[in-house]
Scaffold this active site. Sequence first.
Site, PDB file in Angstrom:
ATOM      1  CB  CYS A  52      15.430  77.560  34.952  1.00 11.03           C
ATOM      2  SG  CYS A  52      13.729  77.022  35.181  1.00 11.03           S
ATOM      3  CB  CYS A  55      14.980  74.002  35.101  1.00 13.60           C
ATOM      4  SG  CYS A  55      14.108  74.953  33.848  1.00 13.60           S
TER       5      CYS A  55
END
Length: 129
Positions: A52, A55
């Site tokens: 991600c 993230c």
Amino acid sequence: MLYLYCGITPYTGDKYRRLVLMKPISVTDATFENEVYNSDKPVLVDFWAKWCGPCRMMAPVLEEFSEEYSDHIKVAKLDIDENPLITTQYRVMSIPTLGIFVNGKLVDKLVGFMPKEELANRLSKYINA
């Protein structure tokens, strides 16, 4: 410079404790109860994944936040791919999702990337309590 890899450090006492505790801790399905539910202070749980992009952008923000507010809130990271039980239990549908736990209960969720200042502002009611 820390020499933690060989067990020698020039830091002692509170300075050493702050250096060690400033990084977010890693939690799993197995350790979630002990680290989050049983915590004596609020816990910010970062639900994230290696693949991600947002993230990965959030990681240094959380490290800075953890360092600055370590006396008031614990910061933890839970990899959603490796820990499906907790991820499913809290219905994490988008990442990064930040769950705020107070006295073992989920009290708020924040979704998406945000700078440290915004994060601190959104969490002020939990870190100043």
